[in-house]
Design a protein around this motif. Structure first.
Motif, PDB file in Angstrom:
ATOM      1  N   ARG A  55       1.954  -8.983  -4.381  1.00  0.00           N
ATOM      2  CA  ARG A  55       2.984  -8.430  -5.263  1.00  0.00           C
ATOM      3  C   ARG A  55       2.464  -7.265  -6.098  1.00  0.00           C
ATOM      4  N   SER A  56       1.536  -6.495  -5.548  1.00  0.00           N
ATOM      5  CA  SER A  56       1.028  -5.272  -6.183  1.00  0.00           C
ATOM      6  C   SER A  56       1.798  -4.097  -5.587  1.00  0.00           C
ATOM      7  N   PHE A  57       3.049  -3.947  -6.038  1.00  0.00           N
ATOM      8  CA  PHE A  57       3.941  -2.977  -5.422  1.00  0.00           C
ATOM      9  C   PHE A  57       3.518  -1.531  -5.672  1.00  0.00           C
ATOM     10  N   PHE A  58       2.924  -1.249  -6.814  1.00  0.00           N
ATOM     11  CA  PHE A  58       2.471   0.119  -7.076  1.00  0.00           C
ATOM     12  C   PHE A  58       1.376   0.505  -6.083  1.00  0.00           C
ATOM     13  N   SER A  59       0.398  -0.363  -5.893  1.00  0.00           N
ATOM     14  CA  SER A  59      -0.692  -0.079  -4.959  1.00  0.00           C
ATOM     15  C   SER A  59      -0.171   0.036  -3.529  1.00  0.00           C
ATOM     16  N   ALA A  60       0.787  -0.795  -3.170  1.00  0.00           N
ATOM     17  CA  ALA A  60       1.400  -0.723  -1.840  1.00  0.00           C
ATOM     18  C   ALA A  60       2.106   0.617  -1.660  1.00  0.00           C
ATOM     19  N   GLY A  61       2.815   1.052  -2.689  1.00  0.00           N
ATOM     20  CA  GLY A  61       3.494   2.349  -2.637  1.00  0.00           C
ATOM     21  C   GLY A  61       2.517   3.503  -2.513  1.00  0.00           C
ATOM     22  N   LYS A  62       1.414   3.391  -3.217  1.00  0.00           N
ATOM     23  CA  LYS A  62       0.384   4.444  -3.157  1.00  0.00           C
ATOM     24  C   LYS A  62      -0.209   4.534  -1.752  1.00  0.00           C
ATOM     25  N   CYS A  63      -0.475   3.395  -1.135  1.00  0.00           N
ATOM     26  CA  CYS A  63      -1.012   3.394   0.234  1.00  0.00           C
ATOM     27  C   CYS A  63      -0.006   3.984   1.222  1.00  0.00           C
ATOM     28  N   LEU A  64       1.261   3.655   1.051  1.00  0.00           N
ATOM     29  CA  LEU A  64       2.281   4.209   1.930  1.00  0.00           C
ATOM     30  C   LEU A  64       2.402   5.719   1.751  1.00  0.00           C
ATOM     31  N   GLU A  65       2.294   6.168   0.509  1.00  0.00           N
ATOM     32  CA  GLU A  65       2.339   7.611   0.237  1.00  0.00           C
ATOM     33  C   GLU A  65       1.157   8.315   0.905  1.00  0.00           C
ATOM     34  N   GLN A  66      -0.018   7.725   0.820  1.00  0.00           N
ATOM     35  CA  GLN A  66      -1.194   8.298   1.482  1.00  0.00           C
ATOM     36  C   GLN A  66      -1.024   8.279   3.003  1.00  0.00           C
ATOM     37  N   ALA A  67      -0.440   7.226   3.538  1.00  0.00           N
ATOM     38  CA  ALA A  67      -0.194   7.139   4.981  1.00  0.00           C
ATOM     39  C   ALA A  67       0.774   8.238   5.429  1.00  0.00           C
TER      40      ALA A  67
END
Length: 121
Positions: A55-67
């Motif tokens: 449930r670390s949605f900010f970190s998940a969003g950051k990884c998706l942005e980098q992807a």
């Protein structure tokens, strides 16, 4: 290493998603440095899944942005759009719609020449 973090045993009942996500993220950085962008994007997507489990949605969003940015290096314009949308959803889930809007704006500028109808969306 990361597979080890996700396994359970007699003394370890829960997988350590946070540690696995951090290790996938570190591996992605190594692949990016080595210019192996396909493996980099795979690691970022695996890190995203592990951050979501935690449930670390900010970190998940950051990884998706980098992807999405790695997809630019690969020339995969369709993936840029899809990953940016998912990233924006993660940021909104975390409660920061401004960052979601900035991500979508940045992505629209990247894909506007190749996919103008999606950039407009």
């Amino acid at each position: 290493m990361t597979h080890k973090d996700l396994k359970t045993s007699l003394l370890k009942w829960k997988p350590d998603y946070d540690l696995a996500a951090d290790e996938y993220s570190a591996a992605a950085t190594c692949y990016k440095t080595a210019k192996q962008y396909t493996q980099c994007r795979e690691c970022l997507l695996k890190a995203t899944e592990n951050y979501k489990f935690n449930r670390s949605f900010f970190s998940a969003g950051k990884c998706l942005e980098q992807a999405a940015l790695i997809s630019k290096e690969l020339g995969d314009m369709e993936s840029i759009f899809k990953l940016a949308e998912r990233s924006a959803c993660m940021y909104q889930e975390h409660g920061i719609p401004d960052t979601a809007a900035l991500t979508l704006d940045k992505t629209a500028k990247i894909i506007e020449n190749h996919l103008p109808e999606k950039a407009l969306h």
